[in-house]
Each structure stands twice: as structure tokens, then as C-alpha cells.
Design a protein around this motif. Sequence first.
Motif, PDB file in Angstrom:
ATOM      1  N   TRP A   2       0.853  -1.182   0.000  1.00 28.04           N
ATOM      2  CA  TRP A   2       0.000   0.000   0.000  1.00 28.04           C
ATOM      3  C   TRP A   2       0.885   1.227   0.000  1.00 28.04           C
ATOM      4  O   TRP A   2       1.879   1.279   0.701  1.00 28.04           O
ATOM      5  N   HIS A   4       0.822   4.790   1.201  1.00 31.24           N
ATOM      6  CA  HIS A   4       0.065   5.708   2.049  1.00 31.24           C
ATOM      7  C   HIS A   4       0.634   7.107   1.891  1.00 31.24           C
ATOM      8  O   HIS A   4       1.798   7.282   1.609  1.00 31.24           O
ATOM      9  N   ARG A  27     -15.055   4.607   5.475  1.00 22.70           N
ATOM     10  CA  ARG A  27     -15.851   3.677   4.659  1.00 22.70           C
ATOM     11  C   ARG A  27     -15.811   4.063   3.187  1.00 22.70           C
ATOM     12  O   ARG A  27     -15.634   3.216   2.315  1.00 22.70           O
ATOM     13  N   ARG A  28     -15.956   5.346   2.893  1.00 20.22           N
ATOM     14  CA  ARG A  28     -16.047   5.801   1.503  1.00 20.22           C
ATOM     15  C   ARG A  28     -14.702   5.873   0.797  1.00 20.22           C
ATOM     16  O   ARG A  28     -14.619   5.600  -0.401  1.00 20.22           O
ATOM     17  N   TYR A  29     -13.647   6.262   1.547  1.00 21.02           N
ATOM     18  CA  TYR A  29     -12.358   6.511   0.893  1.00 21.02           C
ATOM     19  C   TYR A  29     -11.187   5.781   1.534  1.00 21.02           C
ATOM     20  O   TYR A  29     -10.057   5.934   1.085  1.00 21.02           O
ATOM     21  N   GLY A  30     -11.426   5.031   2.578  1.00 16.82           N
ATOM     22  CA  GLY A  30     -10.350   4.295   3.224  1.00 16.82           C
ATOM     23  C   GLY A  30      -9.352   5.179   3.945  1.00 16.82           C
ATOM     24  O   GLY A  30      -8.238   4.756   4.222  1.00 16.82           O
ATOM     25  N   GLY A  61      -4.156   7.737   4.461  1.00 15.16           N
ATOM     26  CA  GLY A  61      -4.782   6.570   3.870  1.00 15.16           C
ATOM     27  C   GLY A  61      -4.087   6.154   2.598  1.00 15.16           C
ATOM     28  O   GLY A  61      -3.100   6.751   2.180  1.00 15.16           O
ATOM     29  N   GLU A  62      -4.623   5.122   1.995  1.00  8.94           N
ATOM     30  CA  GLU A  62      -4.107   4.601   0.745  1.00  8.94           C
ATOM     31  C   GLU A  62      -4.428   5.610  -0.363  1.00  8.94           C
ATOM     32  O   GLU A  62      -5.592   5.946  -0.583  1.00  8.94           O
ATOM     33  N   LYS A  63      -3.397   6.083  -1.035  1.00 11.18           N
ATOM     34  CA  LYS A  63      -3.559   7.171  -1.999  1.00 11.18           C
ATOM     35  C   LYS A  63      -4.583   6.833  -3.093  1.00 11.18           C
ATOM     36  O   LYS A  63      -5.395   7.681  -3.460  1.00 11.18           O
ATOM     37  N   ASP A  64      -4.575   5.613  -3.586  1.00 11.11           N
ATOM     38  CA  ASP A  64      -5.516   5.227  -4.652  1.00 11.11           C
ATOM     39  C   ASP A  64      -6.962   5.307  -4.177  1.00 11.11           C
ATOM     40  O   ASP A  64      -7.844   5.705  -4.932  1.00 11.11           O
ATOM     41  N   ARG A  65      -7.217   4.921  -2.937  1.00 20.86           N
ATOM     42  CA  ARG A  65      -8.590   4.986  -2.416  1.00 20.86           C
ATOM     43  C   ARG A  65      -9.010   6.409  -2.114  1.00 20.86           C
ATOM     44  O   ARG A  65     -10.176   6.760  -2.210  1.00 20.86           O
ATOM     45  N   LEU A  66      -8.039   7.257  -1.712  1.00 23.70           N
ATOM     46  CA  LEU A  66      -8.345   8.655  -1.419  1.00 23.70           C
ATOM     47  C   LEU A  66      -8.514   9.490  -2.686  1.00 23.70           C
ATOM     48  O   LEU A  66      -9.068  10.584  -2.632  1.00 23.70           O
TER      49      LEU A  66
END
Length: 85
Positions: A2, A4, A27-30, A61-66
Motif C-alpha cells: 500500500w 500511504h 468507509r467511503r475513501y479508506g 490513507g491509501e492514496k488510490d482509495r483517497l
Amino acid sequence: YWHHSKQNTLPQPDMIGKALKDLSLPRRYGGIVILVERDSQRILPKAELVIQEGDKIWLFGEKDRLAPLLNTIKIVEETPVEESE
């Protein structure tokens, strides 16, 4: 692995006036809010903290999810964090 990162951002207009718990960022963006800067004060956020206009929000958080969130807000500063498994 990951990737971050810690993001210092300004809130979206629809975030203003809402408590962190109501934004559902994990929940929405990790991601989680690790710090809020308000009027030169640093605040350790609790779920009940209401976002105000002018706040700077530190996200982790995880950049891809954010990414979907980060594409809609102004990033003031980004600090990469070591990759982890």
C-alpha cells in the motif's frame, strides 16, 4: 503493498458544518482524519468534531482509495509515507 500518504487539504464545501463521523471517510475513501488545523491551532479530531470553513484537514490513507476525494478538494501539502505490506 500500500502506498500511504498524508494529505493537508482544505475541505469541500459540502463537508463544512458536518461532524467527521457523518462524513464516513473511512468507509467511503479508506482514509482517516489525523489532524485538523483551525485558526493556527492543531486539533486531534474526534468523531463529533464539526468541520468549519477555513479548516485544514490532515488525511491519512491509501492514496488510490483517497483519489476520488482528493480530486475534488484543494491539496495544500502531501507527504509520502513508507510503503507497508
